[in-house]
Design an enzyme around this catalytic site. Structure first.
Site, PDB file in Angstrom:
ATOM      1  N   LYS A  26      38.263  30.198  22.694  1.00 60.44           N
ATOM      2  CA  LYS A  26      39.386  29.616  23.422  1.00 60.44           C
ATOM      3  C   LYS A  26      38.910  28.329  24.078  1.00 60.44           C
ATOM      4  O   LYS A  26      38.207  28.348  25.084  1.00 60.44           O
ATOM      5  CB  LYS A  26      39.939  30.564  24.488  1.00 60.44           C
ATOM      6  N   GLU A  79      29.125  34.108  33.390  1.00 64.40           N
ATOM      7  CA  GLU A  79      28.264  33.110  34.029  1.00 64.40           C
ATOM      8  C   GLU A  79      29.173  32.296  34.923  1.00 64.40           C
ATOM      9  O   GLU A  79      30.013  31.539  34.451  1.00 64.40           O
ATOM     10  CB  GLU A  79      27.569  32.249  32.974  1.00 64.40           C
ATOM     11  N   CYS A  82      27.194  23.837  37.295  1.00 63.76           N
ATOM     12  CA  CYS A  82      27.053  25.045  38.105  1.00 63.76           C
ATOM     13  C   CYS A  82      25.678  25.180  38.748  1.00 63.76           C
ATOM     14  O   CYS A  82      25.546  25.774  39.821  1.00 63.76           O
ATOM     15  CB  CYS A  82      27.370  26.279  37.267  1.00 63.76           C
ATOM     16  N   GLU A  91      31.359  26.620  46.805  1.00 62.98           N
ATOM     17  CA  GLU A  91      31.018  25.711  45.711  1.00 62.98           C
ATOM     18  C   GLU A  91      32.023  24.560  45.688  1.00 62.98           C
ATOM     19  O   GLU A  91      33.222  24.775  45.490  1.00 62.98           O
ATOM     20  CB  GLU A  91      31.025  26.443  44.371  1.00 62.98           C
TER      21      GLU A  91
END
Length: 498
Positions: free
Chosen positions: A188, A262, A296, A395
């Site tokens: 996807k 993740e 990340c 974050e």
């Protein structure tokens, strides 16, 4: 206004621009929906591509299911599959300049950054092609009655969902392992960066991958949730936000589907008292806000001894202020735009929150790169940050770094671990063995001493809310396998049956 040198009409195959890849062929979408890809540099759309509906998802999953249940791929030897992986890698290698340009066009990654990291895709495929020829897909263990054969079988149909920020490298992590394991795949692709995965499909077709082994659609969150919930999909491998990861984990848990996640990070770099300032800055600065901080594993919290706080803040702020912000197509640009308006507005809100909480900006903090267009934010450094502040806990996913002071190494480790996340980290010191000892105490999946490195043969993933499972290395291959134990009688018992 900057004009992108990327021309999708001439550089991309019409199939990549207008179709999905299903059953080993380029097919017209069932949906009439489209999505516009907007340049973060000019804020102008440069291409409109199809967006899948549920029927497109069904078609892709059905193709993958049929290829797994009745096709040759899972039944090939590992050596046979490795040949296809190497062919795919060769095809991708021939398109690396195009894939680098896509990264810059779609989300504004500076050319130097894109050129450095697009080869990760070929490195991952090559690694898994090689590993699969030596991996223990079957082993024997003695039992009281004879022996057991431990067979590591492919998990089945897998849904691979990689994020917009680094679509190609992250997809390669997942795809290399899934294909080496013998799984069939539905990718996807995200609406923000749909083109990378479709170019990879073009490479798979060129490599002669059997029909249905790899299927690629572009889909939004609704169709992504539909894919995750489908009973015909045996495993989901997702990289993205922690919030979305929790939703996916719940959906998979409801049907006991396998899942690898993740997720986000709030990584800390601990600068020890003995660390050399010049060498630390040289190693650390590139990894605190690579790709405008939209990675990340960015080291977004820097922990420094209180006795050296002023010295470090001044030197680090000067190094960050010297970074060139500008057009990502220019070779000298070090910091490009944020990927889209949503990210741009999100980061500016966090900067306001940091000021409201009492932190001080030592450089940056404003939008723009002296132009009137583009999602640019100056690289921003905050000092006077405490562990309870929002900018130290959440974050941000932008070019914002918080510098925090500590009094002793135990406090530094406590601050580093005082987070919901645990993806990455680093330690800087003149004594590398001491750095190792400190790294062992950091609750994160990947910690480096005096730098930051990622390697195909090393597992990548996080502790706590940074995810479940690992990608890369033998661990990444194992994530796409199921262990089956087959008990066999002794030779004497077998002889009695004859």
């Amino acid at each position: 206004m900057t004009t992108s040198p990327f021309d999708p009409q001439s550089e991309l195959n019409e199939n990549v621009r207008s179709r999905f890849y299903i059953r080993g062929d380029w097919v017209l979408p069932n949906s009439t929906g489209t999505v516009s890809i907007v340049s973060p540099t000019t804020e102008q759309p440069f291409l409109s591509v199809p967006l899948a509906n549920h029927r497109d998802v069904d078609a892709a999953v059905l193709a993958a299911r049929k290829a797994f249940d009745t096709g040759p791929w899972p039944r090939m030897s590992a050596e046979e599959r490795s040949v296809y992986l190497r062919r795919m890698s060769t095809a991708i290698a021939s398109r690396l300049p195009l894939l680098s340009r896509l990264w810059t066009a779609e989300v504004g990654a500076p050319l130097w950054f894109a050129n450095m990291f697009t080869p990760t895709a070929t490195a991952m495929l090559d690694y898994y092609a090689e590993l699969s020829t030596s991996f223990a897909f079957e082993e024997r263990r003695s039992t009281r009655g004879g022996h057991a054969r431990i067979v590591r079988q492919p998990v089945g149909v897998t849904g691979l969902i990689a994020p917009w920020n680094a679509q190609l490298p992250i997809l390669a992590y997942k795809l290399g392992a899934a294909l080496a394991a013998g799984c069939t795949v539905v990718v996807k692709a995200p609406p923000e960066t749909p083109l990378d995965a479709l170019v990879v499909a073009e490479c798979a077709h060129e490599a002669g991958l059997p029909p249905g082994v790899l299927n690629v659609i572009t889909a939004d969150a609704d169709c992504g949730a539909y894919l995750v919930a489908k009973s015909e999909v045996d495993k989901i491998s997702f990289t993205g936000s922690t919030a979305t990861g929790k939703i996916i984990a719940k959906s998979c848990a409801e049907r006991t589907a396998r899942v690898t996640l993740e997720l986000g990070g709030k990584s800390a770099a601990i600068v020890l008292e003995d660390a050399g300032l010049e060498s630390t800055l040289a190693a650390l600065a590139p990894f605190t806000m690579p790709f405008s901080g939209q990675i990340c594993f960015a080291q977004t919290r820097i922990l420094v001894p209180r006795s050296r706080e002023r010295e470090f803040v001044e030197a680090y702020s000067a190094a960050i202020a010297a970074l060139k912000v500008g057009d990502p197509w220019e070779a000298t640009t070090q910091i490009g735009p944020l990927a889209n308006r949503r990210q741009f507005e999100r980061v500016l809100r966090y900067i306001d929150v940091g000021l409201s909480d009492g932190a001080q900006i030592t450089t940056g903090g404003t939008a723009g790169d002296h132009r009137d267009v583009g999602f640019f934010i100056e690289p921003t450094v905050f000092s006077g940050v405490t562990p309870a502040m929002t900018i130290a806990r959440e974050e941000i996913f932008g070019p914002v770094v918080a510098v925090m002071a500590y009094d002793d190494v135990n406090q530094a480790i406590a601050i580093a671990n005082d987070t919901d996340f645990g993806l990455s980290g680093s330690v800087f010191t003149n004594d590398v063995e001491r750095g190792y000892d400190v790294a062992r105490r950091i609750r994160a999946g990947n910690v480096s001493v005096n730098g930051l490195e990622m390697s195909p043969n090393v597992p990548f993933g996080g502790f706590k809310q940074s995810g479940i499972g690992r990608e890369g290395g033998p661990e990444g291959l194992s994530a796409f396998l199921e262990d089956q134990a087959i008990y066999m009688p002794s030779e004497l018992q077998s002889a009695k049956q004859v």
